[in-house]
Enzyme design. Structure first.
Site, PDB file in Angstrom:
ATOM      1  N   ASP A 124      -1.382  -4.254  -5.518  1.00 42.17           N
ATOM      2  CA  ASP A 124      -1.674  -5.513  -4.841  1.00 42.17           C
ATOM      3  C   ASP A 124      -2.375  -6.477  -5.801  1.00 42.17           C
ATOM      4  OD1 ASP A 124      -0.644  -4.442  -2.530  1.00 42.17           O
ATOM      5  OD2 ASP A 124      -2.597  -3.865  -1.709  1.00 42.17           O
ATOM      6  N   TYR A 184      -7.192   6.844  -6.977  1.00 42.35           N
ATOM      7  CA  TYR A 184      -7.791   5.539  -6.680  1.00 42.35           C
ATOM      8  C   TYR A 184      -9.270   5.700  -6.350  1.00 42.35           C
ATOM      9  CZ  TYR A 184      -2.932   4.024  -5.787  1.00 42.35           C
ATOM     10  OH  TYR A 184      -1.586   3.755  -5.882  1.00 42.35           O
ATOM     11  N   ASP A 241      -6.421  -5.244   4.686  1.00 40.27           N
ATOM     12  CA  ASP A 241      -7.502  -5.394   3.703  1.00 40.27           C
ATOM     13  C   ASP A 241      -8.260  -6.693   4.023  1.00 40.27           C
ATOM     14  OD1 ASP A 241      -6.010  -7.511   2.670  1.00 40.27           O
ATOM     15  OD2 ASP A 241      -5.277  -6.369   0.958  1.00 40.27           O
ATOM     16  N   ARG A 263      -4.432   0.938   1.692  1.00 42.87           N
ATOM     17  CA  ARG A 263      -4.807   0.012   2.767  1.00 42.87           C
ATOM     18  C   ARG A 263      -4.554   0.634   4.140  1.00 42.87           C
ATOM     19  NH1 ARG A 263      -1.093  -4.119   2.822  1.00 42.87           N
ATOM     20  NH2 ARG A 263       0.115  -3.307   1.087  1.00 42.87           N
TER      21      ARG A 263
END
Length: 299
Positions: free
Chosen positions: A39, A67, A81, A172
């Site tokens: 993103d 992550y 988000d 997300r």
């Protein structure tokens, strides 16, 4: 032209396509591809394939990823988000311990519905294009796997965690799902990708660092060559008289090579010409004593 994979640190504000476009300008070559989108607001590891290395894009897409993400409880948005439009906001009554327990309950395989704001295509159109047009379509749930989930710290209503997950996992959506299970909703606040397969954030280069390395003549050493992605495979060379068969991507029988040890049926090997130039991955068949091409990297 450069061939192989370069580990790029994608900074916030850039799309993955932006990174590829800028690299094309920096390196002055067109044949470049990324290995899975991040993103625009996300940062971190983005392996980029160069030249014949673009044939490795699919392989890297399949790798597990790591992550570090933070999520905020008590809020939901249309993009899942904090960049999206707020859909709901409510008081958070759960404790930090309860929030951590809920997050950790997602360890293992679970069914995840891809978000509307994603690059997945339905009937030839990207979901985010439909979402921006105010349309929502049905998406099938997909099985993803959370291999590791470690809560790094909690200061309610914000929880920070480290996740190792399978391909196709949307962090997300994981945050949104955790929020739903907690009963108060949640949205992802920050996201940093720290690893894709063997590529780690510690070795990632920003675009300005790529430009500096190129100017100093040091960039080649930062690019992993295609055969560097297969260190566990046995390497063999083709004898000089059979170079043409190799160049044409043909099958190779045993006596065309310098194989010095036994090779198991179905075993894959790295194949080079007599000068040590990497040509591709072959699979050996014991019955016919023949090597069959799996993936060629002819320049």
């Amino acid at each position: 032209m450069y061939h192989g994979i370069i580990n790029i640190y994608k900074e916030a504000g850039y799309t993955s396509h932006d990174v590829v476009a800028k690299l094309r300008g920096i390196l002055r070559q067109k044949k470049i591809g990324h290995t899975g989108t991040l993103d625009p607001d996300a940062t971190g590891v983005l392996p980029v394939c160069l030249g014949v290395g673009t044939k490795l894009c699919d392989m890297l897409t399949d790798e597990n990823k790591e992550y570090v993400a933070s999520m905020r409880f008590g809020i939901t948005t249309d993009t899942q988000d904090m960049s999206g439009t707020v859909l709901s906001s409510r008081e958070v009554s759960i404790t930090g311990e309860q929030a951590a327990e809920t997050a950790c309950s997602f360890l293992g395989a679970y069914e995840q519905i891809p978000p509307m704001y994603s690059a997945l295509k339905v009937n030839g159109r990207k979901l985010y294009e439909l979402a921006r047009a105010g349309k929502e379509v049905e998406r099938k749930a997909r099985t993803v796997r959370i291999e590791e989930l470690e809560v790094l710290h909690v200061e309610m209503p914000v929880l920070c965690m480290r996740i190792v997950c399978s391909k196709g996992t949307y962090i997300r959506t994981l945050c949104d799902d955790i929020g739903k299970k907690a009963g108060c909703g949640a949205a992802m606040e920050t996201l940093k990708r720290t690893r894709v397969g063997k590529f780690r954030i510690e070795e990632a280069m920003t675009l300005p660092e790529v430009e500096s390395a190129l100017a100093e003549g040091k960039l080649e050493s930062r690019i992993v060559p295609p055969d560097g992605m297969f260190p566990g495979l046995y390497g063999i060379k083709v004898r000089p008289d059979y170079t043409k068969q190799l160049e044409n991507g043909n099958c190779l029988v045993w006596n065309m090579t310098d194989a010095m040890r036994s090779i198991g049926d179905g075993e894959q090997v790295r194949v080079y010409n007599e000068r040590g130039l990497f040509f591709g991955i072959y699979r050996y068949e014991e019955r016919t004593r023949t090597f069959y091409p799996v993936k060629m990297f002819i320049m």
